[in-house]
Write a protein that holds these residues in place. Structure first.
Motif, PDB file in Angstrom:
ATOM      1  N   UNK A  61      -4.215  -2.489   3.341  1.00 25.34           N
ATOM      2  CA  UNK A  61      -4.537  -3.544   4.310  1.00 25.34           C
ATOM      3  C   UNK A  61      -5.324  -4.650   3.644  1.00 25.34           C
ATOM      4  N   UNK A  62      -6.292  -4.258   2.858  1.00 23.08           N
ATOM      5  CA  UNK A  62      -7.091  -5.255   2.145  1.00 23.08           C
ATOM      6  C   UNK A  62      -6.202  -6.043   1.194  1.00 23.08           C
ATOM      7  N   UNK A  63      -5.308  -5.347   0.560  1.00 21.03           N
ATOM      8  CA  UNK A  63      -4.396  -5.997  -0.384  1.00 21.03           C
ATOM      9  C   UNK A  63      -3.555  -7.039   0.355  1.00 21.03           C
ATOM     10  N   UNK A  64      -3.020  -6.612   1.460  1.00 19.97           N
ATOM     11  CA  UNK A  64      -2.191  -7.513   2.256  1.00 19.97           C
ATOM     12  C   UNK A  64      -2.987  -8.738   2.662  1.00 19.97           C
ATOM     13  N   UNK A  65      -4.153  -8.459   3.163  1.00 19.35           N
ATOM     14  CA  UNK A  65      -5.025  -9.543   3.599  1.00 19.35           C
ATOM     15  C   UNK A  65      -5.281 -10.517   2.453  1.00 19.35           C
ATOM     16  N   UNK A  66      -5.621  -9.998   1.332  1.00 18.69           N
ATOM     17  CA  UNK A  66      -5.902 -10.858   0.183  1.00 18.69           C
ATOM     18  C   UNK A  66      -4.679 -11.675  -0.213  1.00 18.69           C
ATOM     19  N   UNK A  67      -3.569 -11.009  -0.256  1.00 22.22           N
ATOM     20  CA  UNK A  67      -2.350 -11.700  -0.655  1.00 22.22           C
ATOM     21  C   UNK A  67      -2.067 -12.877   0.266  1.00 22.22           C
ATOM     22  N   UNK A  68      -2.178 -12.618   1.553  1.00 20.40           N
ATOM     23  CA  UNK A  68      -1.896 -13.682   2.499  1.00 20.40           C
ATOM     24  C   UNK A  68      -2.877 -14.840   2.358  1.00 20.40           C
ATOM     25  N   UNK A  69      -4.132 -14.498   2.283  1.00 26.46           N
ATOM     26  CA  UNK A  69      -5.125 -15.571   2.161  1.00 26.46           C
ATOM     27  C   UNK A  69      -4.927 -16.355   0.880  1.00 26.46           C
ATOM     28  N   UNK A  74       2.719  -3.505   3.426  1.00 28.53           N
ATOM     29  CA  UNK A  74       2.898  -3.328   4.862  1.00 28.53           C
ATOM     30  C   UNK A  74       2.912  -1.855   5.249  1.00 28.53           C
ATOM     31  N   UNK A  75       3.746  -1.093   4.581  1.00 29.04           N
ATOM     32  CA  UNK A  75       3.818   0.333   4.902  1.00 29.04           C
ATOM     33  C   UNK A  75       2.470   1.001   4.690  1.00 29.04           C
ATOM     34  N   UNK A  76       1.858   0.664   3.575  1.00 29.72           N
ATOM     35  CA  UNK A  76       0.564   1.258   3.270  1.00 29.72           C
ATOM     36  C   UNK A  76      -0.463   0.951   4.352  1.00 29.72           C
ATOM     37  N   UNK A  77      -0.537  -0.314   4.693  1.00 32.97           N
ATOM     38  CA  UNK A  77      -1.528  -0.741   5.678  1.00 32.97           C
ATOM     39  C   UNK A  77      -1.263  -0.081   7.025  1.00 32.97           C
ATOM     40  N   UNK A  78       0.005   0.133   7.310  1.00 33.18           N
ATOM     41  CA  UNK A  78       0.328   0.780   8.581  1.00 33.18           C
ATOM     42  C   UNK A  78      -0.070   2.252   8.527  1.00 33.18           C
ATOM     43  N   UNK A  79       0.114   2.877   7.380  1.00 33.32           N
ATOM     44  CA  UNK A  79      -0.274   4.282   7.221  1.00 33.32           C
ATOM     45  C   UNK A  79      -1.779   4.397   7.383  1.00 33.32           C
ATOM     46  N   UNK A  80      -2.478   3.375   6.952  1.00 34.22           N
ATOM     47  CA  UNK A  80      -3.943   3.370   7.068  1.00 34.22           C
ATOM     48  C   UNK A  80      -4.374   3.121   8.511  1.00 34.22           C
ATOM     49  N   UNK A 102      13.193 -10.988  -4.144  1.00 32.44           N
ATOM     50  CA  UNK A 102      13.294  -9.613  -3.690  1.00 32.44           C
ATOM     51  C   UNK A 102      12.182  -8.740  -4.253  1.00 32.44           C
ATOM     52  N   UNK A 103      11.812  -9.012  -5.483  1.00 35.18           N
ATOM     53  CA  UNK A 103      10.723  -8.230  -6.070  1.00 35.18           C
ATOM     54  C   UNK A 103       9.437  -8.444  -5.278  1.00 35.18           C
ATOM     55  N   UNK A 104       9.227  -9.678  -4.914  1.00 42.77           N
ATOM     56  CA  UNK A 104       8.030  -9.973  -4.129  1.00 42.77           C
ATOM     57  C   UNK A 104       8.091  -9.230  -2.799  1.00 42.77           C
ATOM     58  N   UNK A 105       9.245  -9.279  -2.194  1.00 42.93           N
ATOM     59  CA  UNK A 105       9.380  -8.609  -0.908  1.00 42.93           C
ATOM     60  C   UNK A 105       9.133  -7.109  -1.025  1.00 42.93           C
ATOM     61  N   UNK A 156       5.469  -4.256  13.058  1.00 45.14           N
ATOM     62  CA  UNK A 156       5.893  -5.420  12.287  1.00 45.14           C
ATOM     63  C   UNK A 156       6.472  -4.957  10.960  1.00 45.14           C
ATOM     64  N   UNK A 157       7.321  -5.802  10.401  1.00 44.44           N
ATOM     65  CA  UNK A 157       7.900  -5.475   9.114  1.00 44.44           C
ATOM     66  C   UNK A 157       7.518  -6.542   8.107  1.00 44.44           C
TER      67      UNK A 157
END
Lengths: 216, 216
Positions: free
Chosen positions: A88-96, A139-145, A129-132, A152-153
């Motif tokens: 989740x933190x990773x996702x957040x960072x990436x987006x920001x 996404x999956x990780x953050x959802x597992x957390x 595609x690699x980025x995706x 969302x996908x």
DNA sequence: ACCGAAGTGGAGGGAAGTCGTCCACTAGCT
DNA sequence: AGCTAGTGGACGACTTCCCTCCACTTCGGT
């Protein structure tokens, strides 16, 4: 495009090339991929001639910029993945970070014109595609957390961002419409009160909307 | 523009006028305020001549469309205000409805070109401000109810939506940047897991991003 | 120092696309 | 039936951008 020139390329030429790419990235991000070539050349501090010498036509430039951007993002994403333990933190960072680093262009490239240009290029495709893939892991990780809503996908997020950071020119009616609705849903949830993150800056008021001036 | 013609205007002329306005609204929403006049005329089922007879030039048309839209939204907003007792619910409804009814244009009109055109018109200004007043009521009310995060203003929401529904062509660096950051913040909150509203449709996946075709 | 190849800039020919006018013609109203 | 408001779309003027071309400059090896 960023790696295997046939001839080493002279020092100053190399510098110019980079400046052009940088300028193009900025300008494309700000005004879309249809800006006059001359404007880009000017911003890069070179003549149109130089621009055309390095990139045969607009499409080549767009492609190069896209590649460059995808690469940066991919590198960033992987770096984040390595550093961060929480998805989740990773996702957040990436987006920001994407905002700051003008990933804008990158996803924003989905601007009809650019899309058509990039659509065919397998290299661009591959990078995207690699980025995706990385994004999908997050996404999956953050959802597992349990930190990310499960409904969302990776696509949702990509679209949400592409749309938010730049317009999503309506195309496929169905998908686009649904996407819009979902974005709104997400944002509404984001708006509803709860112990969320504090927003940066101060509330933007109605007055703040006015001072939108020109510069041309 | 929608109310006091000097001469009553003949029946069919009236019809054409409305069709033009409708077509323009749709097309502007989809492709911005710079589309060829002829395209609009065609979509409205009339000749360019007719279009120009009714609206002297592009600016006049843009203005008329804007007025028309602002009016609709204002009426909607007031109706909602009257029906709904919860401000949060009212806000929610207004936002969702805005998407469906292509409020898009209206806020989206903030598209540089349009902005300049509309900036000077006091009538448009007045309508816009009235809408903002209603919106502001909703916001304060919803915050009092504890449903809306207290750290946003009507401007936040307006920007958030204008940006989401259409691109926010970067203009004033400072404000735009901050706005972007805040939107992201909000969306991230919207994304974080919690008992929120269910999103419509199904999760959009990476694959869904591909089938973006042409039509021209 | 010097020289040849690599690189540069920007003027300008030409293609593409828009605008808004004009006018012969049609269709509402009385 | 007749008068006039209304209509449509062909068309000339104009704007905008693309990309080529070439005289001139700079790099970098000897």
């Amino acid at each position: 495009m960023t790696a295997d020139p046939e001839t080493p390329l002279r020092a100053d030429a190399r510098r110019n090339r980079d400046q052009i790419l940088a300028a193009a990235r900025t300008i494309f991000a700000a005004s879309g991929p249809e800006v006059p070539m001359e404007e880009i050349a000017r911003a890069a501090g070179v003549g149109v001639g130089t621009l055309y010498r390095r990139f045969p036509d607009r499409d080549a430039l767009v492609r190069a910029v896209a590649m460059d951007n995808f690469e940066r993002v991919l590198i960033d994403a992987r770096a984040i993945a390595a550093e961060e333990t929480s998805s989740w933190r990773a996702l957040e960072r990436l987006l920001r970070q994407s905002v700051e680093l003008q990933l804008v262009v990158q996803l924003a490239m989905v601007s009809h014109r650019a899309l058509v240009i990039l659509k065919g290029d397998p290299e661009v495709r591959r990078l995207r595609d690699e980025i995706l893939v990385v994004l999908d892991d997050f996404v999956r990780g953050a959802q597992a957390e349990g930190k990310l809503r499960p409904d969302v996908g990776a696509g949702d997020i990509a679209i949400l961002f592409a749309t938010l950071l730049r317009q999503m020119r309506a195309k496929v009616p169905e998908v686009a419409e649904m996407a819009a609705r979902r974005c709104v849903g997400i944002m509404i949830d984001g708006l509803s009160a709860r112990p969320g993150t504090a927003l940066p800056g101060r509330p933007i008021t109605a007055e703040d909307l006015d001072p939108v001036d020109e510069h041309s």
